[in-house]
Enzyme design. Structure first.
Site, PDB file in Angstrom:
ATOM      1  NE  ARG A   1      16.642  30.048  17.214  1.00  0.00           N
ATOM      2  CZ  ARG A   1      15.644  30.826  17.594  1.00  0.00           C
ATOM      3  NH1 ARG A   1      15.556  32.078  17.175  1.00  0.00           N
ATOM      4  NH2 ARG A   1      14.709  30.362  18.373  1.00  0.00           N
ATOM      5  CG  ASP A  23      11.383  41.321  21.860  1.00  0.00           C
ATOM      6  OD1 ASP A  23      11.123  40.818  22.975  1.00  0.00           O
ATOM      7  OD2 ASP A  23      11.012  40.822  20.784  1.00  0.00           O
ATOM      8  CB  THR A  41       3.401  -4.394  22.604  1.00  0.00           C
ATOM      9  OG1 THR A  41       2.106  -4.980  22.682  1.00  0.00           O
ATOM     10  CG2 THR A  41       4.198  -4.742  23.849  1.00  0.00           C
ATOM     11  CG  HIS A  91       1.116  -7.313  18.142  1.00  0.00           C
ATOM     12  ND1 HIS A  91       2.347  -7.792  18.495  1.00  0.00           N
ATOM     13  CD2 HIS A  91       0.268  -7.661  19.152  1.00  0.00           C
ATOM     14  CE1 HIS A  91       2.261  -8.414  19.660  1.00  0.00           C
ATOM     15  NE2 HIS A  91       1.002  -8.337  20.092  1.00  0.00           N
ATOM     16  CD  GLU A 146       9.078  38.114  18.040  1.00  0.00           C
ATOM     17  OE1 GLU A 146      10.227  37.926  17.642  1.00  0.00           O
ATOM     18  OE2 GLU A 146       8.563  37.424  18.950  1.00  0.00           O
ATOM     19  CG  HIS A 206      10.202  31.661  24.321  1.00  0.00           C
ATOM     20  ND1 HIS A 206      10.430  31.324  23.020  1.00  0.00           N
ATOM     21  CD2 HIS A 206       9.937  32.989  24.321  1.00  0.00           C
ATOM     22  CE1 HIS A 206      10.335  32.410  22.243  1.00  0.00           C
ATOM     23  NE2 HIS A 206      10.021  33.431  23.029  1.00  0.00           N
ATOM     24  CG  ASP A 260       9.779  37.417  24.577  1.00  0.00           C
ATOM     25  OD1 ASP A 260       9.535  38.341  23.790  1.00  0.00           O
ATOM     26  OD2 ASP A 260      10.040  36.254  24.201  1.00  0.00           O
ATOM     27  CG  ASP A 276       2.907  37.823  19.709  1.00  0.00           C
ATOM     28  OD1 ASP A 276       3.686  38.802  19.792  1.00  0.00           O
ATOM     29  OD2 ASP A 276       3.169  36.821  19.005  1.00  0.00           O
ATOM     30  CB  SER A 327      15.020  34.930  15.337  1.00  0.00           C
ATOM     31  OG  SER A 327      15.961  33.878  15.314  1.00  0.00           O
TER      32      SER A 327
HETATM   33  N1  BES Z   1      12.432  38.496  22.139  1.00  0.00           N
HETATM   34  C1  BES Z   1      12.669  37.279  21.464  1.00  0.00           C
HETATM   35  C2  BES Z   1      13.969  37.239  20.714  1.00  0.00           C
HETATM   36  C3  BES Z   1      15.219  37.390  21.519  1.00  0.00           C
HETATM   37  C4  BES Z   1      15.279  36.981  22.838  1.00  0.00           C
HETATM   38  C5  BES Z   1      16.312  37.926  20.952  1.00  0.00           C
HETATM   39  C6  BES Z   1      16.424  37.142  23.571  1.00  0.00           C
HETATM   40  C7  BES Z   1      17.486  38.060  21.654  1.00  0.00           C
HETATM   41  C8  BES Z   1      17.538  37.678  22.989  1.00  0.00           C
HETATM   42  C9  BES Z   1      11.520  37.040  20.481  1.00  0.00           C
HETATM   43  O1  BES Z   1      10.267  37.277  21.070  1.00  0.00           O
HETATM   44  C10 BES Z   1      11.496  35.601  20.079  1.00  0.00           C
HETATM   45  O2  BES Z   1      11.314  34.757  20.910  1.00  0.00           O
HETATM   46  N2  BES Z   1      11.640  35.352  18.805  1.00  0.00           N
HETATM   47  C11 BES Z   1      11.471  34.055  18.264  1.00  0.00           C
HETATM   48  C12 BES Z   1      11.238  34.243  16.792  1.00  0.00           C
HETATM   49  C13 BES Z   1      10.408  33.204  16.150  1.00  0.00           C
HETATM   50  C14 BES Z   1       9.159  32.852  16.861  1.00  0.00           C
HETATM   51  C15 BES Z   1      10.154  33.560  14.710  1.00  0.00           C
HETATM   52  C16 BES Z   1      12.687  33.203  18.528  1.00  0.00           C
HETATM   53  O3  BES Z   1      13.817  33.716  18.578  1.00  0.00           O
HETATM   54  O4  BES Z   1      12.508  32.002  18.701  1.00  0.00           O
HETATM   55 MN    MN Z   2      10.219  39.030  22.057  1.00  0.00          MN
HETATM   56 MN    MN Z   3       9.786  35.463  22.292  1.00  0.00          MN
END
Ligand code: BES
Ligand code: MN
Ligand code: MN
Length: 462
Positions: free
Chosen positions: A333, A185, A320, A218, A158, A432, A125, A88, A404
């Site tokens: 985090r 990843d 307004t 308003h 994920e 992202h 990713d 995904d 994460s």
């Molecule tokens: N692959 C990433 C996580 C990542 C990226 C770890 C770069 C270390 C370095 C993973 O796909 C991701 O984006 N995870 C999300 C988790 C969330 C959606 C629960 C994140 O970290 O925002």
């Molecule tokens: Mn990933």
């Molecule tokens: Mn990701």
């Protein structure tokens, strides 16, 4: 290993063409409009694993998006490596900021990737990195260099918190039994500075709603007389960090483990150029928690960030209006030993407490995940160290990651198996973000390194 190298070389272009097919499937897990594409992507991976030589492969339905599972058995006295990854991807929005369509992969040369990079959502990713494993497997299998048993679990949720994967793991414990979990990843420091990720941050994610008057008003007639939910939300959010950028949520730091001096030194010894960092982001100053370096702030310290905020009138021109409601999405985090559920509770209590008279507040938890730190004095890690050293010609540096991957802590809990995070992306790959890309160098280097991991791990385990 010459046969392995030769096979990769001979099949280079086909590998890339196949990856392009996968990248063309818009498997956005967050968007219900792409539900069918999720199944298409899962079936595509199943098909590809199948022609790559696995014994069995199946697409498993879940309450959410399907999981692709496959295995190749070699011998019962050999170890089993389970490869995990996700097919995904994040939504491609905002589309207008892409230089080329996100689901029409193309190769372009860039300053960082002079040999070319694949531009597409998911290129790094994680489709590109998952696909390295499938092609590395094909290579080992066909050249007779598959040294151990292998299992694949490629999931489709994920990016939305892997909420249905715990159940899947619990229900298929035996099927998933393995000696190590291998994941690509994450990233390396640079193409000439290999590194291995030795930790991931956890996550607590909430959506908040501030409700004021029962309807939009308003802003001249009522403005000044009632609490404006957007003004209130902004003030509340601003108060969540103090002037030292420490998070003010009561109890937030209670379980945070401070690094020992030795660890702190090691973390800060990784190559990092703050001037380069600022330049690459076009900012004139870094910012973060007082008393910590940028490396620490982005990997070993917890954070709180607003990911989105909305309410009121955001159309053309000026209207307004004093809005009735305001919303924000907030992520935290987390680092060891913070617990995502506890932190979500603490946040909720705190946010309710600081709400001023004249508004009511709702906090809705989204997905979360536990932080992890992986040991480096194990054969699992050593196999990765040696594989990277061999492929890159340099010792890889252990680095704690800031992102994460919620399932990693769960694997440890449910399957009692350790994970190795051997990723090949770069932080500058814009995962992202618009124009996500993955270097051809990285793609092929990954395919070359993975068989080395398999060989090293198997011989270290013997
Ligand atoms: N692959 C990433 C996580 C990542 C990226 C770890 C770069 C270390 C370095 C993973 O796909 C991701 O984006 N995870 C999300 C988790 C969330 C959606 C629960 C994140 O970290 O925002
Ligand atoms: Mn990933
Ligand atoms: Mn990701």
């Amino acid at each position: 290993m010459d046969a392995v190298q030769n096979y990769i070389k001979t099949n280079k272009d086909r590998f890339l063409n196949e990856l392009f097919e996968l990248l063309r499937i818009p498997s956005v897990s967050a968007d219900p409009r792409h539900k069918k594409d999720m199944l298409t992507a899962a079936e595509w991976i199943k098909q590809n694993l199948s022609i790559s030589g696995v014994d069995t492969v199946r697409v498993y339905e879940t309450a959410g998006h399907p999981v692709v599972y496959a295995e190749k058995f070699v011998a019962s006295n050999l170890p089993t490596i389970l490869v995990y990854g996700h097919y995904d991807v994040q939504p491609a929005d905002p589309l207008e900021l892409w230089d080329s369509p996100p689901f029409e992969p193309i190769i372009k040369k860039t300053e960082i990737h002079p040999d070319g990079a694949i531009f597409a959502r998911g290129s790094c990713d994680d489709k590109g990195q998952v696909f390295m494993h499938i092609k590395a497997f094909e290579t080992m299998n066909i050249t007779g260099h598959l040294p151990c048993n292998v299992k694949f679990m490629i999931e489709g949720e994920e990016e939305v918190g892997s909420v249905n994967l715990e159940k899947f793991c619990l229900e298929h414990k035996e099927m998933l039994a393995c000696d190590v979990i291998l994941i690509s990843d994450t990233s390396i420091i640079a193409n000439n500075i290999p590194s291995i990720t030795t930790g991931l941050r956890g996550l607590s994610y909430v959506e908040v709603e501030v409700i004021g008057p029962n309807k939009d008003l308003h802003s001249g007639v009522y403005g000044g007389g009632v609490a404006n939910p957007i003004n209130v939300l902004c003030a509340m959010i601003a108060s969540l960090q103090d002037e030292d950028k420490r998070i003010t949520v009561d109890g937030f730091y209670d379980k945070v483990i401070e690094l020992e001096e030795k660890e702190k030194k090691a973390v800060n010894s990784a190559p990092f150029d703050i001037e380069e960092y600022k330049k690459s982001l076009k900012i004139n100053a870094e910012s973060g928690e007082k008393g910590y370096s940028t490396i620490e702030r982005t990997s070993t310290r917890p954070t709180l960030d607003v990911n989105g905020i909305w309410g009121g009138y955001i159309g053309e021109g000026a209207k307004t209006v004093l809005p009735s409601k305001a919303f924000a999405k907030i992520s935290m985090r987390l680092v060891p030993d913070q617990d995502p559920e506890e932190i979500t509770d603490l946040f909720k209590k705190h946010f309710m407490k600081i709400a001023p008279p004249g508004v009511s507040v709702q906090v809705r938890p989204h997905h979360g995940g536990h932080p992890v730190v992986t040991p480096i004095d194990t054969p699992e890690y050593m196999a990765a160290h040696l594989a990277m050293k061999d492929a890159f010609g340099k010792d890889p540096i252990p680095v704690r990651g800031g992102g994460s991957i919620p399932i990693v802590a769960l694997f440890e809990k449910v399957l009692k198996v350790k994970t190795v995070l051997m990723g090949f992306g770069l932080n500058s790959d814009d995962i992202h973000s618009p124009n996500e890309n993955y270097g051809l160098f990285n793609f092929y280097k990954g395919i070359e390194t993975i068989p080395k991991y398999f060989a090293n791990y198997t011989s270290l385990k013997k």
